[in-house]
Design a protein around this motif. Structure first.
Motif, PDB file in Angstrom:
ATOM      1  N   LEU A   1       0.831  -1.207   0.000  1.00  0.00           N
ATOM      2  CA  LEU A   1       0.000   0.000   0.000  1.00  0.00           C
ATOM      3  C   LEU A   1       0.866   1.258   0.000  1.00  0.00           C
TER       4      LEU A   1
ATOM      5  N   LEU B   1       0.927   4.268  -2.841  1.00  0.00           N
ATOM      6  CA  LEU B   1       0.636   5.650  -2.499  1.00  0.00           C
ATOM      7  C   LEU B   1       1.834   6.573  -2.696  1.00  0.00           C
TER       8      LEU B   1
ATOM      9  N   PHE C   1      -6.563   0.665  -1.414  1.00  0.00           N
ATOM     10  CA  PHE C   1      -6.210   1.871  -2.171  1.00  0.00           C
ATOM     11  C   PHE C   1      -7.436   2.450  -2.871  1.00  0.00           C
TER      12      PHE C   1
END
Length: 201
Positions: A49, A53, A180
């Motif tokens: 994740l 990001l 996400f």
């Protein structure tokens, strides 16, 4: 908008704050899998994740730091697998930066790729430190069978790692992609500066 290099070290505060959050997610995932005795590790959700990001470097840092903390607190074996976590963070970050994780089907393919990367990186570690085994009951059962039939530690170790890592990373990438997609856009935009630079011309 001009894309910033994925290898840039110009990190925003939000990206740096993401690291301990990712480490916490990894830590909880591994504890959860361990308590339920799952045939998976689930210890890379935060790493994946973070890579989606904030890019591959933040993801790699989160993965490595997670292994160090887990090694200090619960399982010293985790130290040597920091290399594998770094590889996972880099692989996901590169794939995402290139736009190759933008749908569920692409996320599934990415999970298979990341699983293969983790297998290739982890197999020599397994051979060097543990005689080729992973410590996972499912994988080690296959290891014993393959070793008995072929007398090849490397093949047995590779398949031992493969049968655990590929489904694990497939599940991890899909879970991470789902998280996400579910994040509010204002949260995702906090990390835009890690991928894009404003131009004044």
């Amino acid at each position: 908008m001009q894309k910033q290099s994925m290898w840039s070290f110009r990190f925003s505060t939000s990206a740096l704050v993401l690291i301990p959050t990712a480490v916490g997610i990894n830590y909880i995932g591994k504890l959860f899998a361990g308590l339920l005795k799952l045939p998976l590790w689930l210890d890379s959700i935060g790493t994946v994740l973070a890579s989606m990001l904030a890019g591959p470097i933040i993801g790699a840092l989160a993965g490595a730091i997670n292994n160090i903390i887990y090694g200090l607190t619960l399982d010293p074996i985790s130290f040597v697998y920091a290399i594998s976590s770094i590889a996972i963070g880099l692989a996901v970050g590169i794939l995402f930066y290139k736009g190759l994780i933008s749908s569920w089907s692409q996320a599934a393919v990415a999970g298979l790729i990341v699983g293969l990367v983790a297998t290739v990186v982890s197999t020599p570690i397994n051979v060097g430190f543990w005689g080729g085994q992973t410590g996972n009951v499912w994988g080690d059962a296959l290891y014993a069978i393959i070793l008995a039939k072929t007398d090849s530690i490397w093949l047995a170790s590779f398949l031992d790692e493969l049968v655990v890592d590929v489904p694990d990373k497939l599940m991890v990438v899909l879970i991470s992609y789902g998280i996400f997609r579910g994040l509010p856009q204002n949260v995702v935009h906090l990390y835009d500066n890690n991928h894009k630079l404003e131009t004044l011309d």
